[in-house]
Motif scaffolding. Sequence first.
Motif, PDB file in Angstrom:
ATOM      1  N   PHE A 343      75.424  50.929  53.879  1.00 38.61           N
ATOM      2  CA  PHE A 343      76.854  50.860  53.615  1.00 38.61           C
ATOM      3  C   PHE A 343      77.628  51.715  54.606  1.00 38.61           C
ATOM      4  O   PHE A 343      77.127  52.718  55.122  1.00 38.61           O
ATOM      5  N   CYS A 344      78.889  51.379  54.783  1.00 43.38           N
ATOM      6  CA  CYS A 344      79.806  52.244  55.509  1.00 43.38           C
ATOM      7  C   CYS A 344      79.926  53.566  54.751  1.00 43.38           C
ATOM      8  O   CYS A 344      79.812  53.604  53.527  1.00 43.38           O
ATOM      9  N   ILE A 345      80.168  54.659  55.475  1.00 46.48           N
ATOM     10  CA  ILE A 345      80.244  55.975  54.850  1.00 46.48           C
ATOM     11  C   ILE A 345      81.529  56.175  54.046  1.00 46.48           C
ATOM     12  O   ILE A 345      81.710  57.218  53.418  1.00 46.48           O
ATOM     13  N   ASP A 346      82.434  55.214  54.047  1.00 45.12           N
ATOM     14  CA  ASP A 346      83.662  55.259  53.252  1.00 45.12           C
ATOM     15  C   ASP A 346      83.367  55.762  51.838  1.00 45.12           C
ATOM     16  O   ASP A 346      82.398  55.350  51.206  1.00 45.12           O
ATOM     17  N   VAL A 347      84.212  56.665  51.307  1.00 39.90           N
ATOM     18  CA  VAL A 347      83.923  57.295  50.007  1.00 39.90           C
ATOM     19  C   VAL A 347      83.811  56.277  48.880  1.00 39.90           C
ATOM     20  O   VAL A 347      83.137  56.532  47.874  1.00 39.90           O
ATOM     21  N   ARG A 348      84.459  55.103  49.026  1.00 38.52           N
ATOM     22  CA  ARG A 348      84.406  54.110  47.957  1.00 38.52           C
ATOM     23  C   ARG A 348      83.009  53.529  47.786  1.00 38.52           C
ATOM     24  O   ARG A 348      82.676  53.018  46.714  1.00 38.52           O
ATOM     25  N   SER A 349      82.185  53.613  48.834  1.00 33.09           N
ATOM     26  CA  SER A 349      80.830  53.070  48.722  1.00 33.09           C
ATOM     27  C   SER A 349      79.918  53.980  47.909  1.00 33.09           C
ATOM     28  O   SER A 349      78.883  53.538  47.408  1.00 33.09           O
ATOM     29  N   ILE A 363      65.057  50.208  45.298  1.00 36.27           N
ATOM     30  CA  ILE A 363      66.305  50.025  46.041  1.00 36.27           C
ATOM     31  C   ILE A 363      66.635  51.321  46.771  1.00 36.27           C
ATOM     32  O   ILE A 363      66.664  52.394  46.174  1.00 36.27           O
ATOM     33  N   GLU A 364      66.854  51.224  48.058  1.00 36.22           N
ATOM     34  CA  GLU A 364      67.313  52.342  48.862  1.00 36.22           C
ATOM     35  C   GLU A 364      68.693  52.004  49.429  1.00 36.22           C
ATOM     36  O   GLU A 364      68.927  50.877  49.863  1.00 36.22           O
ATOM     37  N   THR A 365      69.587  52.977  49.431  1.00 38.54           N
ATOM     38  CA  THR A 365      70.854  52.770  50.128  1.00 38.54           C
ATOM     39  C   THR A 365      70.997  53.843  51.206  1.00 38.54           C
ATOM     40  O   THR A 365      70.477  54.949  51.080  1.00 38.54           O
ATOM     41  N   TYR A 366      71.712  53.477  52.245  1.00 37.80           N
ATOM     42  CA  TYR A 366      71.943  54.366  53.379  1.00 37.80           C
ATOM     43  C   TYR A 366      73.433  54.377  53.704  1.00 37.80           C
ATOM     44  O   TYR A 366      74.136  53.391  53.467  1.00 37.80           O
ATOM     45  N   GLY A 367      73.886  55.483  54.279  1.00 38.92           N
ATOM     46  CA  GLY A 367      75.257  55.564  54.767  1.00 38.92           C
ATOM     47  C   GLY A 367      75.263  55.555  56.275  1.00 38.92           C
ATOM     48  O   GLY A 367      74.441  56.222  56.924  1.00 38.92           O
ATOM     49  N   ASN A 637      89.387  62.264  48.666  1.00 46.67           N
ATOM     50  CA  ASN A 637      88.231  62.589  49.497  1.00 46.67           C
ATOM     51  C   ASN A 637      88.234  64.084  49.791  1.00 46.67           C
ATOM     52  O   ASN A 637      89.291  64.702  49.959  1.00 46.67           O
ATOM     53  N   ASN A 638      87.051  64.681  49.845  1.00 46.51           N
ATOM     54  CA  ASN A 638      87.013  66.130  50.080  1.00 46.51           C
ATOM     55  C   ASN A 638      85.835  66.620  50.900  1.00 46.51           C
ATOM     56  O   ASN A 638      85.816  67.779  51.316  1.00 46.51           O
ATOM     57  N   ALA A 639      84.819  65.775  51.153  1.00 50.78           N
ATOM     58  CA  ALA A 639      83.636  66.285  51.855  1.00 50.78           C
ATOM     59  C   ALA A 639      82.934  65.173  52.629  1.00 50.78           C
ATOM     60  O   ALA A 639      83.069  63.985  52.315  1.00 50.78           O
ATOM     61  N   PHE A 640      82.190  65.596  53.637  1.00 50.27           N
ATOM     62  CA  PHE A 640      81.356  64.705  54.449  1.00 50.27           C
ATOM     63  C   PHE A 640      79.964  65.317  54.468  1.00 50.27           C
ATOM     64  O   PHE A 640      79.789  66.451  54.910  1.00 50.27           O
ATOM     65  N   ILE A 641      78.990  64.582  53.946  1.00 47.21           N
ATOM     66  CA  ILE A 641      77.621  65.092  53.838  1.00 47.21           C
ATOM     67  C   ILE A 641      76.728  64.324  54.802  1.00 47.21           C
ATOM     68  O   ILE A 641      76.620  63.091  54.725  1.00 47.21           O
ATOM     69  N   ILE A 642      76.090  65.060  55.707  1.00 41.97           N
ATOM     70  CA  ILE A 642      75.186  64.484  56.709  1.00 41.97           C
ATOM     71  C   ILE A 642      73.779  64.922  56.338  1.00 41.97           C
ATOM     72  O   ILE A 642      73.362  66.061  56.614  1.00 41.97           O
ATOM     73  N   ALA A 643      73.030  64.033  55.675  1.00 41.53           N
ATOM     74  CA  ALA A 643      71.725  64.411  55.128  1.00 41.53           C
ATOM     75  C   ALA A 643      70.975  63.159  54.700  1.00 41.53           C
ATOM     76  O   ALA A 643      71.585  62.098  54.497  1.00 41.53           O
ATOM     77  N   CYS A 657      83.019  61.761  48.405  1.00 41.31           N
ATOM     78  CA  CYS A 657      82.284  62.228  49.582  1.00 41.31           C
ATOM     79  C   CYS A 657      81.911  61.076  50.512  1.00 41.31           C
ATOM     80  O   CYS A 657      81.471  60.017  50.069  1.00 41.31           O
ATOM     81  N   PHE A 658      82.071  61.332  51.804  1.00 40.04           N
ATOM     82  CA  PHE A 658      81.507  60.456  52.821  1.00 40.04           C
ATOM     83  C   PHE A 658      80.033  60.835  52.968  1.00 40.04           C
ATOM     84  O   PHE A 658      79.704  62.027  53.077  1.00 40.04           O
ATOM     85  N   LEU A 659      79.154  59.854  52.996  1.00 42.11           N
ATOM     86  CA  LEU A 659      77.718  60.135  53.057  1.00 42.11           C
ATOM     87  C   LEU A 659      77.097  59.419  54.253  1.00 42.11           C
ATOM     88  O   LEU A 659      77.066  58.188  54.300  1.00 42.11           O
TER      89      LEU A 659
END
Length: 803
Positions: A343-349, A363-367, A637-643, A657-659
């Motif tokens: 998915f797109c990292i958009d917080v709505r996803s 099921i695995e999801t990725y940003g 929106n308040n955070a961006f998590i890169i992990a 959060c953007f993921l």
Amino acid sequence: MSDFTVSQSLTTQQQDALQRATKCLAPNWPLDRMIAVNPLWNLVDRPFDNVATDMSLLAGIRCHMPVETYLSWYEEGRIQNQQLLQAAHEYGLNLSAEALIVHLSKDTGRVQSWRNIADWADLTRSNHKMSWHDEITHQISQFCAAHYQDQRPMLQRQYRQQSLNLYQHWLQVSRMDRGLSIILSESHLADEFDLLPNDQEQLFATAISELKVPSQSIYNYGQALLLDINGWGAYLAYRAFEAEKVGKSQDDVRSLLAIKLAWELVIWRYLEKHQADEFEALKERWGQQLLHTHELRSQHHDALSIPRIWARALELSEQHRLQQQLVNAQPKPSDKATLQAIFCIDVRSEVYRRALESQSREIETYGFAGFFGLPIEYEQAGTQVSRPQLPGLVPASIRVFESTPNEHKLAQTSRHAGWNRWGNAAAATFSMVESMGWWYAFKLFKKSLKGDQGHALSPTDAPHWTLTRQGHALSVDDQALLAKGVLDTMGLRYYAPTVLLVGHGSHSCNNLQSAGLECGACGGQTGEVNVRVLAQLLNDTQVREALAKLGHEIPSHTQFVAALHNTMTDHVTCFQEVRDGFVYDWLQQATYLTQLERAPRLDPALLEMDKQERNEAYLKRAKDWSQTRPEWGLADNNAFIIAPRQYTRALDLNGRCFLHDYDFHLDPDSAVLERLMTAPMLVTHWINMQYNLSTTDNFKFGSGNKVLHNAVGDHIGVFEGNGGDLRIGLAMQSLHDGQQWMHTPQRLAVYIRAPQSAIAAVVAKHALLQHLINHQWLYVFQWQDQSIHRFHAGEWHPCPAND
């Protein structure tokens, strides 16, 4: 030429100050590609607090919420005592909690902001006369609208033939417009336009000399003038930005500054000739302001001391709550996946991803960045019109189009564009309704029943896409290299039988700002083109063979499926048949769960409905042309998590959060981390600051009441009503539900699971990242198991996340 005008030129210091002033405004993209922008982007080389002070000083702009709002949030428990004490300590204020609350509850009072000459003139102007300031804004704005939407063909042809710049064209039009004297009730005003210098640079030199502006005040004065009409200034900054991307120059912002300064000179001269008493009062006040600007700035700095502490305390409280979730999270790896959905990292996803993952460990999801790493622009086959499908900061290097044009689609698009050009022209809106009468009313009624399905340049169901670079089709090896770059950043360890590539878009009717609900990473468009093109690349047998030689071996049984998440209704549409039938069931259940979770924020009545009724209500909401709040977009929106996702899979992040997936073990040279911190992190910062500043000051950085919006030109922007400045940013209906704020303004917090040395090394390579972090436009944290450290000014500081 006027006796006032003497031949003179600007000094190097004056030129430099004017040039810096013209660079103070960030670009604002047109309606058809509306993307989120930090409106203070060009000032990030200075500390946020200093910029906030200058915005307050020069234009009365608020970069913080009112104190009473923070007090209300404190009483609700959203701001904690410990974080309030920490914020006060950061600003050198050490008091007990009780004394601190008393101090922070004080009314800071209102400090007078900078006034331009037009503003000073209004203070002594008769009540029955039109305001100088308001009429100047209206006149310049209407001129710009006519100039850029070409509604005066005769003048435009003359303008082009004579090679006039924007200032000269304005001067030509103003000299012919005798109505200004009548509207402003100043009979000899028109004479002053005849006396203005024809040359823009001569105007600058003359005005600076006559208005007695010292060199050290030129930058502030120029910035104040442009902030006074920042809507058009931001649009012209966009035009300059786009020209610069292709190696050209465009300097209409400088001409706009010349126009504003010309009006100041006109008022100065006119009052001096015809209203001596008013002129003497204006001259005295103007001189005192120039003399005491430093003291005025200090007053604004002091007045913001309390809002600054409250704002920081709110950020610390919000960060603390999220950090407690992160450090207490238990990794939750999935089983060998049957379905991988990217998915797109958009917080709505984030909400939809949780709903999808909750159904099975298979099921695995990725940003992933929403444009899916494709530097493309889309050209509809059979046309020469193209649009970017990537972040606004980046130029497109590849053009894509359907191999076979769809004549029916082309005709439909042409009709739709023609209707929009007529119906959305600022001067044509009312005549359109009058001309079409009941037929137009019927069309509106039909829209309310069926929805407006038209989308300019929407792709067709073409079986094949052609990719070109500089007019030449990409070879198989070129396509493989393009796909390799995407897969390197995506970081998949293996490939499931079904891999969904999920872009996103919204759907709402009668919404001039609808592009703002689409994918910002795709240039304010849906991500449909990007996922279709990427799926074609990754499913192509020859490309797969070339990829295998480059280290990416995709199993023959793996199917990449292009899909689109409708963020309005939360339906996911697959653009090709999925071999595994379970996928459709999973997607349908995820839609139901996501609609249920979103219901309280949209309309509590949705909770009282059964599953089918709620689904129909969402569909009806998307088609309702009277709906002013179709969805909340990226509000709050308040955070961006890169992990890696396994570390956040068990967390409910409330769609805030953007993921972006990232595993530093697969990135030994930190090349992927560098791409993430210099591209997606900047996009998320722009989104965050657009929402923040549209909330703290909707008058200057938002677009007011959506109900009153009128389009300017085909896509230039919107007026609120029939005039005034061009409005930028988000409407109030995108931020407030009528009772409470739906967005909480706080600077973006970025959490990265990577070694501290790797993060610091990336920051050290990029001055822009140093500005953003050290000047506190955003916060960067390292998240490692049970500890979180903040990176600031080249050092790491532990965060007490477990308290």
